[in-house]
Design a protein around this motif. Structure first.
Motif, PDB file in Angstrom:
ATOM      1  N   THR A 272       0.821  -1.328  -0.055  1.00 34.17           N
ATOM      2  CA  THR A 272      -0.248   0.298  -0.112  1.00 34.17           C
ATOM      3  C   THR A 272       0.590   1.309  -0.118  1.00 34.17           C
ATOM      4  O   THR A 272       0.690   2.782   0.234  1.00 34.17           O
TER       5      THR A 272
ATOM      6  N   THR B 123       0.546   3.757   2.590  1.00 36.20           N
ATOM      7  CA  THR B 123      -0.639   3.794   3.583  1.00 36.20           C
ATOM      8  C   THR B 123      -0.596   2.308   4.460  1.00 36.20           C
ATOM      9  O   THR B 123      -0.366   1.813   4.184  1.00 36.20           O
TER      10      THR B 123
ATOM     11  N   VAL C 139      -5.215  -7.181   0.555  1.00 34.92           N
ATOM     12  CA  VAL C 139      -6.266  -5.861   1.912  1.00 34.92           C
ATOM     13  C   VAL C 139      -8.003  -6.667   2.441  1.00 34.92           C
ATOM     14  O   VAL C 139      -7.901  -6.510   3.386  1.00 34.92           O
TER      15      VAL C 139
ATOM     16  N   LEU D  16      -3.279  -6.134  -4.686  1.00 31.64           N
ATOM     17  CA  LEU D  16      -3.554  -5.789  -3.534  1.00 31.64           C
ATOM     18  C   LEU D  16      -4.923  -5.602  -3.240  1.00 31.64           C
ATOM     19  O   LEU D  16      -5.220  -5.068  -1.977  1.00 31.64           O
TER      20      LEU D  16
END
Length: 250
Positions: free
Chosen positions: A82, A85, A228, A224
Protein backbone atom coordinates in the motif's frame (compact mmCIF):
# COMPACT_ATOMS: atom_id res chain seq x y z
CA UNK A 1 12.42 77.42 1.18
CA UNK A 2 14.96 74.63 0.91
CA UNK A 3 16.83 75.92 3.95
CA UNK A 4 13.61 75.83 5.96
CA UNK A 5 12.95 72.21 4.96
CA UNK A 6 16.50 71.22 5.88
CA UNK A 7 16.16 72.85 9.30
CA UNK A 8 12.80 71.12 9.85
CA UNK A 9 14.30 67.72 9.01
CA UNK A 10 17.21 68.32 11.36
CA UNK A 11 15.22 69.46 14.36
CA UNK A 12 12.13 67.22 13.78
CA UNK A 13 13.45 64.22 15.78
CA UNK A 14 14.19 66.48 18.74
CA UNK A 15 10.68 67.86 18.59
CA UNK A 16 8.97 64.45 18.38
CA UNK A 17 11.10 62.37 20.78
CA UNK A 18 11.05 63.23 24.49
CA UNK A 19 14.12 64.88 25.87
CA UNK A 20 14.58 62.38 28.68
CA UNK A 21 14.62 58.97 26.95
CA UNK A 22 14.39 55.84 29.02
CA UNK A 23 17.42 53.53 28.57
CA UNK A 24 16.93 50.02 27.22
CA UNK A 25 16.88 47.34 29.95
CA UNK A 26 19.96 45.13 30.20
CA UNK A 27 19.91 41.35 30.66
CA UNK A 28 22.64 39.54 32.52
CA UNK A 29 23.12 35.83 33.29
CA UNK A 30 25.29 34.81 36.19
CA UNK A 31 26.12 31.86 38.41
CA UNK A 32 25.92 32.25 42.14
CA UNK A 33 26.65 29.71 44.87
CA UNK A 34 23.70 27.83 46.34
CA UNK A 35 22.39 29.29 49.57
CA UNK A 36 21.12 25.96 50.90
CA UNK A 37 20.90 22.30 49.95
CA UNK A 38 17.42 22.67 48.44
CA UNK A 39 18.73 25.12 45.82
CA UNK A 40 21.26 22.53 44.70
CA UNK A 41 18.55 19.85 44.50
CA UNK A 42 16.34 22.07 42.34
CA UNK A 43 19.24 22.81 40.00
CA UNK A 44 20.04 19.12 39.62
CA UNK A 45 16.37 18.35 38.98
CA UNK A 46 16.27 20.91 36.18
CA UNK A 47 19.44 19.46 34.62
CA UNK A 48 18.00 15.96 34.95
CA UNK A 49 14.78 16.95 33.21
CA UNK A 50 16.63 18.67 30.37
CA UNK A 51 18.90 15.64 29.94
CA UNK A 52 15.98 13.23 29.82
CA UNK A 53 14.12 15.38 27.29
CA UNK A 54 17.16 15.59 25.02
CA UNK A 55 17.82 11.85 25.22
CA UNK A 56 14.17 10.76 25.14
CA UNK A 57 14.15 9.63 21.47
CA UNK A 58 17.28 7.52 21.96
CA UNK A 59 15.94 6.05 25.19
CA UNK A 60 12.62 5.10 23.58
CA UNK A 61 14.28 3.55 20.54
CA UNK A 62 17.12 1.67 22.24
CA UNK A 63 15.85 0.67 25.68
CA UNK A 64 12.21 -0.21 24.98
CA UNK A 65 9.99 -2.32 22.74
CA UNK A 66 9.69 0.40 20.09
CA UNK A 67 12.27 -1.07 17.70
CA UNK A 68 10.56 -4.45 17.30
CA UNK A 69 7.12 -2.90 16.86
CA UNK A 70 8.07 -0.32 14.23
CA UNK A 71 10.11 -2.87 12.23
CA UNK A 72 7.15 -5.27 12.17
CA UNK A 73 4.78 -2.49 11.08
CA UNK A 74 7.15 -1.45 8.29
CA UNK A 75 7.32 -5.02 6.98
CA UNK A 76 3.53 -5.28 7.15
CA UNK A 77 3.02 -2.14 5.08
CA UNK A 78 5.53 -3.30 2.48
CA UNK A 79 3.92 -6.74 2.34
CA UNK A 80 0.51 -5.21 1.70
CA UNK A 81 2.01 -3.05 -1.03
CA UNK A 82 0.00 0.00 0.00
CA UNK A 83 3.09 2.27 -0.20
CA UNK A 84 2.37 5.16 2.18
CA UNK A 85 -0.89 3.81 3.61
CA UNK A 86 -1.08 3.95 6.55
CA UNK A 87 1.26 6.96 6.79
CA UNK A 88 4.51 6.73 8.69
CA UNK A 89 3.21 9.18 11.30
CA UNK A 90 0.32 6.83 12.10
CA UNK A 91 2.60 3.80 12.41
CA UNK A 92 5.04 5.68 14.65
CA UNK A 93 2.20 6.98 16.83
CA UNK A 94 0.69 3.51 17.19
CA UNK A 95 4.13 2.06 17.96
CA UNK A 96 4.65 4.70 20.65
CA UNK A 97 1.34 3.96 22.36
CA UNK A 98 2.03 0.21 22.26
CA UNK A 99 5.49 0.90 23.68
CA UNK A 100 4.00 2.86 26.59
CA UNK A 101 1.51 0.04 27.22
CA UNK A 102 4.12 -2.73 27.09
CA UNK A 103 6.65 -0.80 29.18
CA UNK A 104 4.09 0.29 31.80
CA UNK A 105 5.31 -2.23 34.44
CA UNK A 106 8.85 -0.97 33.96
CA UNK A 107 7.80 2.69 34.27
CA UNK A 108 5.76 1.86 37.39
CA UNK A 109 8.68 0.13 39.07
CA UNK A 110 11.00 3.03 38.18
CA UNK A 111 8.56 5.56 39.59
CA UNK A 112 7.92 3.65 42.82
CA UNK A 113 11.46 2.42 43.39
CA UNK A 114 13.57 5.34 42.12
CA UNK A 115 11.72 8.59 41.45
CA UNK A 116 9.49 8.58 44.55
CA UNK A 117 12.36 7.95 47.02
CA UNK A 118 14.41 10.63 45.28
CA UNK A 119 11.61 13.19 45.52
CA UNK A 120 11.28 12.37 49.22
CA UNK A 121 15.00 12.93 49.72
CA UNK A 122 15.67 9.32 50.72
CA UNK A 123 18.25 8.69 47.97
CA UNK A 124 20.62 10.82 45.92
CA UNK A 125 20.68 11.37 42.20
CA UNK A 126 23.41 8.76 41.73
CA UNK A 127 21.26 6.10 43.35
CA UNK A 128 18.34 7.36 41.26
CA UNK A 129 20.18 6.72 37.99
CA UNK A 130 21.44 3.38 39.27
CA UNK A 131 17.96 2.10 40.14
CA UNK A 132 16.46 3.33 36.87
CA UNK A 133 19.15 1.66 34.79
CA UNK A 134 18.94 -1.53 36.84
CA UNK A 135 15.20 -1.88 36.15
CA UNK A 136 15.66 -1.25 32.43
CA UNK A 137 18.52 -3.75 32.40
CA UNK A 138 16.25 -6.40 33.93
CA UNK A 139 13.78 -5.83 31.08
CA UNK A 140 16.46 -6.11 28.39
CA UNK A 141 18.05 -9.22 29.90
CA UNK A 142 14.65 -10.93 30.24
CA UNK A 143 13.91 -10.26 26.58
CA UNK A 144 17.28 -11.65 25.54
CA UNK A 145 16.77 -14.80 27.60
CA UNK A 146 13.12 -15.41 26.69
CA UNK A 147 13.85 -15.22 22.96
CA UNK A 148 17.15 -17.12 23.17
CA UNK A 149 19.15 -14.10 22.01
CA UNK A 150 21.58 -14.06 24.92
CA UNK A 151 24.24 -15.33 22.51
CA UNK A 152 24.30 -11.82 21.03
CA UNK A 153 25.68 -10.47 24.29
CA UNK A 154 28.39 -13.13 24.55
CA UNK A 155 29.38 -12.64 20.90
CA UNK A 156 29.66 -8.88 21.35
CA UNK A 157 31.70 -9.39 24.50
CA UNK A 158 34.06 -11.82 22.76
CA UNK A 159 34.46 -9.43 19.81
CA UNK A 160 35.99 -6.83 22.16
CA UNK A 161 38.19 -9.36 23.93
CA UNK A 162 36.00 -9.91 26.99
CA UNK A 163 34.69 -13.22 28.27
CA UNK A 164 31.84 -13.81 30.71
CA UNK A 165 30.26 -16.95 32.07
CA UNK A 166 26.86 -15.49 32.96
CA UNK A 167 24.77 -12.84 31.29
CA UNK A 168 24.32 -11.09 34.64
CA UNK A 169 28.05 -10.31 34.68
CA UNK A 170 27.99 -8.56 31.29
CA UNK A 171 28.08 -4.73 31.58
CA UNK A 172 25.41 -2.44 30.20
CA UNK A 173 27.71 -1.24 27.41
CA UNK A 174 27.34 -4.71 25.85
CA UNK A 175 23.79 -5.54 26.99
CA UNK A 176 22.29 -2.49 25.26
CA UNK A 177 23.61 -3.18 21.71
CA UNK A 178 22.87 -6.90 22.18
CA UNK A 179 19.28 -6.03 23.07
CA UNK A 180 18.92 -3.77 20.04
CA UNK A 181 20.31 -6.47 17.74
CA UNK A 182 17.92 -8.99 19.26
CA UNK A 183 14.98 -6.65 18.69
CA UNK A 184 15.98 -6.16 15.05
CA UNK A 185 16.28 -9.92 14.59
CA UNK A 186 12.83 -10.55 16.08
CA UNK A 187 11.33 -7.75 13.98
CA UNK A 188 12.73 -9.29 10.80
CA UNK A 189 11.44 -12.74 11.76
CA UNK A 190 7.96 -11.33 12.27
CA UNK A 191 8.25 -9.50 8.95
CA UNK A 192 9.01 -12.74 7.12
CA UNK A 193 5.97 -14.40 8.66
CA UNK A 194 3.82 -11.44 7.66
CA UNK A 195 5.14 -11.56 4.09
CA UNK A 196 4.32 -15.23 3.42
CA UNK A 197 0.50 -15.04 2.90
CA UNK A 198 0.76 -11.91 0.76
CA UNK A 199 3.51 -13.44 -1.38
CA UNK A 200 1.23 -16.43 -2.01
CA UNK A 201 -1.54 -14.11 -3.21
CA UNK A 202 0.90 -12.30 -5.53
CA UNK A 203 2.07 -15.62 -7.00
CA UNK A 204 -1.48 -16.89 -7.55
CA UNK A 205 -2.59 -13.66 -9.23
CA UNK A 206 0.53 -13.61 -11.41
CA UNK A 207 -0.07 -17.22 -12.48
CA UNK A 208 -3.71 -16.54 -13.33
CA UNK A 209 -2.86 -13.46 -15.37
CA UNK A 210 -0.11 -15.36 -17.20
CA UNK A 211 -2.50 -18.24 -17.96
CA UNK A 212 -5.07 -15.80 -19.33
CA UNK A 213 -2.44 -14.12 -21.49
CA UNK A 214 -2.83 -10.79 -19.74
CA UNK A 215 0.88 -10.17 -19.40
CA UNK A 216 0.56 -6.41 -19.86
CA UNK A 217 -1.36 -5.95 -16.58
CA UNK A 218 0.88 -5.60 -13.50
CA UNK A 219 0.04 -8.42 -11.07
CA UNK A 220 0.48 -6.05 -8.11
CA UNK A 221 -2.37 -3.89 -9.39
CA UNK A 222 -4.76 -6.87 -9.29
CA UNK A 223 -3.46 -8.52 -6.12
CA UNK A 224 -3.55 -5.37 -3.95
CA UNK A 225 -7.32 -5.36 -3.31
CA UNK A 226 -7.26 -9.11 -2.61
CA UNK A 227 -4.48 -8.67 -0.05
CA UNK A 228 -6.33 -5.84 1.64
CA UNK A 229 -9.57 -7.86 1.70
CA UNK A 230 -7.76 -10.85 3.19
CA UNK A 231 -6.13 -8.65 5.83
CA UNK A 232 -9.50 -7.13 6.77
CA UNK A 233 -11.30 -10.50 6.73
CA UNK A 234 -8.93 -12.07 9.26
CA UNK A 235 -8.93 -8.88 11.40
CA UNK A 236 -5.26 -8.44 10.68
CA UNK A 237 -4.51 -5.37 12.80
CA UNK A 238 -5.82 -7.03 15.95
CA UNK A 239 -3.81 -10.17 15.24
CA UNK A 240 -0.59 -8.24 14.58
CA UNK A 241 -0.95 -6.00 17.64
CA UNK A 242 -1.91 -8.92 19.88
CA UNK A 243 1.05 -10.94 18.60
CA UNK A 244 3.44 -8.07 19.27
CA UNK A 245 2.17 -7.59 22.82
CA UNK A 246 2.37 -11.32 23.57
CA UNK A 247 5.92 -11.47 22.23
CA UNK A 248 7.14 -9.43 25.20
CA UNK A 249 7.65 -10.97 28.62
CA UNK A 250 5.20 -9.46 31.08
Amino acid sequence: MRKVLVLVLIFLPTLILPQDELPFPSISIGISPAQNQRDLVVTLEILLILTILSLAPSIIILFTSFTRIIVAFSFLRNALGTRQTPPSQVLVGLALFLTFFIMQPVWTDIYNGAITPYMKGEIGYQELFSRMMQRVRVFMVNELINHHNEDNAFLLASSVGQKYDKIDDIPNTIIIPAFVLGELELGFKMGVLLYIPFIVIDMVVASVLLGMGMIMIPPVLISLPFKVLLFIAVNGWDLVVAGLIKSFAR
